[in-house]
Design a protein around this motif. Structure first.
Motif, PDB file in Angstrom:
ATOM      1  N   LEU A   1     -17.075  10.711  21.620  1.00  0.00           N
ATOM      2  CA  LEU A   1     -15.704  10.292  21.343  1.00  0.00           C
ATOM      3  C   LEU A   1     -14.980  11.339  20.501  1.00  0.00           C
ATOM      4  CD1 LEU A   1     -13.512   8.107  21.510  1.00  0.00           C
ATOM      5  CD2 LEU A   1     -14.511   7.098  19.465  1.00  0.00           C
ATOM      6  N   LYS A   2     -15.675  11.904  19.499  1.00  0.00           N
ATOM      7  CA  LYS A   2     -15.065  12.934  18.661  1.00  0.00           C
ATOM      8  C   LYS A   2     -14.724  14.162  19.495  1.00  0.00           C
ATOM      9  CE  LYS A   2     -15.818  15.522  14.398  1.00  0.00           C
ATOM     10  NZ  LYS A   2     -15.057  16.643  14.833  1.00  0.00           N
ATOM     11  N   ARG A   3     -15.595  14.531  20.413  1.00  0.00           N
ATOM     12  CA  ARG A   3     -15.334  15.683  21.286  1.00  0.00           C
ATOM     13  C   ARG A   3     -14.132  15.420  22.186  1.00  0.00           C
ATOM     14  NH1 ARG A   3     -16.082  20.680  22.759  1.00  0.00           N
ATOM     15  NH2 ARG A   3     -16.679  21.149  24.895  1.00  0.00           N
ATOM     16  N   MET A   4     -14.020  14.183  22.734  1.00  0.00           N
ATOM     17  CA  MET A   4     -12.879  13.840  23.577  1.00  0.00           C
ATOM     18  C   MET A   4     -11.576  13.919  22.790  1.00  0.00           C
ATOM     19  SD  MET A   4     -14.488  10.634  25.723  1.00  0.00           S
ATOM     20  CE  MET A   4     -13.007  10.222  26.586  1.00  0.00           C
ATOM     21  N   LEU A   5     -11.616  13.489  21.524  1.00  0.00           N
ATOM     22  CA  LEU A   5     -10.417  13.568  20.691  1.00  0.00           C
ATOM     23  C   LEU A   5     -10.083  15.015  20.343  1.00  0.00           C
ATOM     24  CD1 LEU A   5     -11.010  10.518  18.335  1.00  0.00           C
ATOM     25  CD2 LEU A   5      -9.350  10.692  20.195  1.00  0.00           C
ATOM     26  N   ASP A   6     -11.104  15.833  20.091  1.00  0.00           N
ATOM     27  CA  ASP A   6     -10.872  17.242  19.770  1.00  0.00           C
ATOM     28  C   ASP A   6     -10.257  17.979  20.955  1.00  0.00           C
ATOM     29  OD1 ASP A   6     -11.862  16.849  17.270  1.00  0.00           O
ATOM     30  OD2 ASP A   6     -13.861  17.665  17.698  1.00  0.00           O
TER      31      ASP A   6
ATOM     32  N   HIS B   1      -2.181   8.129  28.465  1.00  0.00           N
ATOM     33  CA  HIS B   1      -2.671   6.754  28.586  1.00  0.00           C
ATOM     34  C   HIS B   1      -4.117   6.598  28.119  1.00  0.00           C
ATOM     35  CE1 HIS B   1       0.831   5.379  30.740  1.00  0.00           C
ATOM     36  NE2 HIS B   1       0.723   6.387  31.600  1.00  0.00           N
ATOM     37  N   GLY B   2      -4.812   7.650  27.838  1.00  0.00           N
ATOM     38  CA  GLY B   2      -6.231   7.587  27.531  1.00  0.00           C
ATOM     39  C   GLY B   2      -6.528   7.372  26.067  1.00  0.00           C
ATOM     40  N   VAL B   3      -7.730   7.807  25.681  1.00  0.00           N
ATOM     41  CA  VAL B   3      -8.217   7.619  24.314  1.00  0.00           C
ATOM     42  C   VAL B   3      -7.364   8.406  23.326  1.00  0.00           C
ATOM     43  CG1 VAL B   3     -10.219   7.976  22.804  1.00  0.00           C
ATOM     44  CG2 VAL B   3     -10.550   7.203  25.129  1.00  0.00           C
ATOM     45  N   SER B   4      -6.988   9.601  23.699  1.00  0.00           N
ATOM     46  CA  SER B   4      -6.228  10.455  22.779  1.00  0.00           C
ATOM     47  C   SER B   4      -4.850   9.893  22.465  1.00  0.00           C
ATOM     48  CB  SER B   4      -6.061  11.859  23.368  1.00  0.00           C
ATOM     49  OG  SER B   4      -7.331  12.455  23.521  1.00  0.00           O
TER      50      SER B   4
ATOM     51  N   LYS C   1      -4.249   6.940  21.647  1.00  0.00           N
ATOM     52  CA  LYS C   1      -4.381   5.919  20.612  1.00  0.00           C
ATOM     53  C   LYS C   1      -4.857   6.514  19.277  1.00  0.00           C
ATOM     54  CE  LYS C   1      -5.388   2.404  24.083  1.00  0.00           C
ATOM     55  NZ  LYS C   1      -4.608   3.051  25.069  1.00  0.00           N
ATOM     56  N   TRP C   2      -4.971   7.824  19.208  1.00  0.00           N
ATOM     57  CA  TRP C   2      -5.458   8.493  17.994  1.00  0.00           C
ATOM     58  C   TRP C   2      -4.292   9.202  17.308  1.00  0.00           C
ATOM     59  CZ3 TRP C   2      -9.593   8.341  15.045  1.00  0.00           C
ATOM     60  CH2 TRP C   2      -9.853   9.377  14.170  1.00  0.00           C
ATOM     61  N   ASP C   3      -4.204   8.969  16.031  1.00  0.00           N
ATOM     62  CA  ASP C   3      -3.150   9.635  15.235  1.00  0.00           C
ATOM     63  C   ASP C   3      -3.754  10.933  14.682  1.00  0.00           C
ATOM     64  OD1 ASP C   3      -0.972  10.300  13.764  1.00  0.00           O
ATOM     65  OD2 ASP C   3      -1.154   8.660  12.323  1.00  0.00           O
ATOM     66  N   TYR C   4      -3.323  12.060  15.266  1.00  0.00           N
ATOM     67  CA  TYR C   4      -3.890  13.359  14.882  1.00  0.00           C
ATOM     68  C   TYR C   4      -3.416  13.817  13.501  1.00  0.00           C
ATOM     69  CZ  TYR C   4      -5.847  13.958  19.527  1.00  0.00           C
ATOM     70  OH  TYR C   4      -6.602  13.820  20.650  1.00  0.00           O
ATOM     71  N   ASP C   5      -2.277  13.323  13.039  1.00  0.00           N
ATOM     72  CA  ASP C   5      -1.777  13.723  11.736  1.00  0.00           C
ATOM     73  C   ASP C   5      -2.581  13.085  10.600  1.00  0.00           C
ATOM     74  OD1 ASP C   5       0.179  15.190  12.994  1.00  0.00           O
ATOM     75  OD2 ASP C   5       1.609  13.516  13.003  1.00  0.00           O
ATOM     76  N   ASN C   6      -2.928  11.793  10.792  1.00  0.00           N
ATOM     77  CA  ASN C   6      -3.639  11.068   9.717  1.00  0.00           C
ATOM     78  C   ASN C   6      -5.140  10.932   9.971  1.00  0.00           C
ATOM     79  OD1 ASN C   6      -1.165  10.639   8.425  1.00  0.00           O
ATOM     80  ND2 ASN C   6      -0.793   8.762   9.612  1.00  0.00           N
ATOM     81  N   ASN C   7      -5.613  11.401  11.131  1.00  0.00           N
ATOM     82  CA  ASN C   7      -7.025  11.290  11.517  1.00  0.00           C
ATOM     83  C   ASN C   7      -7.540   9.862  11.475  1.00  0.00           C
ATOM     84  OD1 ASN C   7      -7.553  13.869  12.274  1.00  0.00           O
ATOM     85  ND2 ASN C   7      -8.497  14.492  10.334  1.00  0.00           N
ATOM     86  N   LYS C   8      -6.807   8.948  12.113  1.00  0.00           N
ATOM     87  CA  LYS C   8      -7.230   7.563  12.243  1.00  0.00           C
ATOM     88  C   LYS C   8      -6.596   6.970  13.485  1.00  0.00           C
ATOM     89  CE  LYS C   8      -3.668   5.607   9.237  1.00  0.00           C
ATOM     90  NZ  LYS C   8      -3.403   4.791   8.093  1.00  0.00           N
ATOM     91  N   TRP C   9      -7.065   5.786  13.873  1.00  0.00           N
ATOM     92  CA  TRP C   9      -6.542   5.127  15.071  1.00  0.00           C
ATOM     93  C   TRP C   9      -5.163   4.545  14.796  1.00  0.00           C
ATOM     94  CZ3 TRP C   9      -8.962   6.189  19.339  1.00  0.00           C
ATOM     95  CH2 TRP C   9     -10.316   6.448  19.307  1.00  0.00           C
ATOM     96  N   LYS C  10      -4.292   4.601  15.798  1.00  0.00           N
ATOM     97  CA  LYS C  10      -2.926   4.078  15.658  1.00  0.00           C
ATOM     98  C   LYS C  10      -2.922   2.574  15.591  1.00  0.00           C
ATOM     99  CE  LYS C  10      -0.676   7.825  18.125  1.00  0.00           C
ATOM    100  NZ  LYS C  10       0.144   8.224  19.227  1.00  0.00           N
TER     101      LYS C  10
END
Length: 177
Positions: free
Chosen positions: A151-156, A163-166, A168-177
């Motif tokens: 999951l961390k690799r997919m986010l990186d 529409h995918g996993v990325s 739903k991820w807040d890249y500025d705050n490093n947490k889920w939206k």
């Protein structure tokens, strides 16, 4: 009902053209024996069947014996003079079962449930045997540690940012939206 009458007419015509009416009558009388034909029947042919939806069969259940013939003569008179046993004997000469006997549960559901349980247990045993002797063990990537790393690799890599996993991820705050 029209289909049943049509089928009986077609069957009768086929029997007449193939072998003649006398031979067809002989064939039917061989099957029913000396039983009395008392009606049309549910399919137009002289057959006996205990059916709730068609309570009057075309032929009597039993052949006429001396006792039954004597009871039939007695039944033409006053029914109050007949005993209950005589009435029951007359009924049993014409019908095999009463409505209560026809509606009575047969216990067939027990065989169906038993067969279903046997089939379920056999498939469960087969599945366990296949899992034990045929299938390979589950790969190590199914561990929770490996799934978190994936999951961390997919986010990186910012996979599926709309529409995918990325997404739903807040890249500025490093947490889920």
């Amino acid at each position: 009902m029209a289909n049943v009458n049509l089928a009986s007419v077609v069957l009768r015509n086929a029997l007449r053209t193939k072998m003649g009416t006398r031979q067809a009558h002989d064939m039917i009388s061989q099957k029913i024996g000396k039983r009395e034909v008392v009606g049309h029947g549910w399919n137009g042919l002289p057959v006996y069947a205990d059916r709730i939806d068609y309570p009057m069969p075309a032929i009597r259940f039993k052949e006429n014996t001396r006792d039954v013939l004597a009871l039939r003569e007695k039944e033409k008179g006053d029914w109050k003079k007949m005993s209950v046993q005589e009435k029951k004997a007359l009924y049993r000469a014409s019908f095999c079962q009463t409505f209560a006997e026809m509606k009575h549960p047969t216990g067939e559901w027990k065989a169906c449930v038993g067969a279903a349980l046997i089939a379920t247990s056999m498939s469960l045993i087969g599945m366990l045997l296949l899992k034990a002797f045929v299938y390979d063990p589950i790969p190590e990537t199914f561990d929770e540690e490996h799934q978190k790393a994936q999951l961390k690799r997919m986010l990186d890599l910012n996979m599926n940012p709309i529409h995918g996993v990325s997404s739903k991820w807040d890249y500025d705050n490093n947490k889920w939206k």
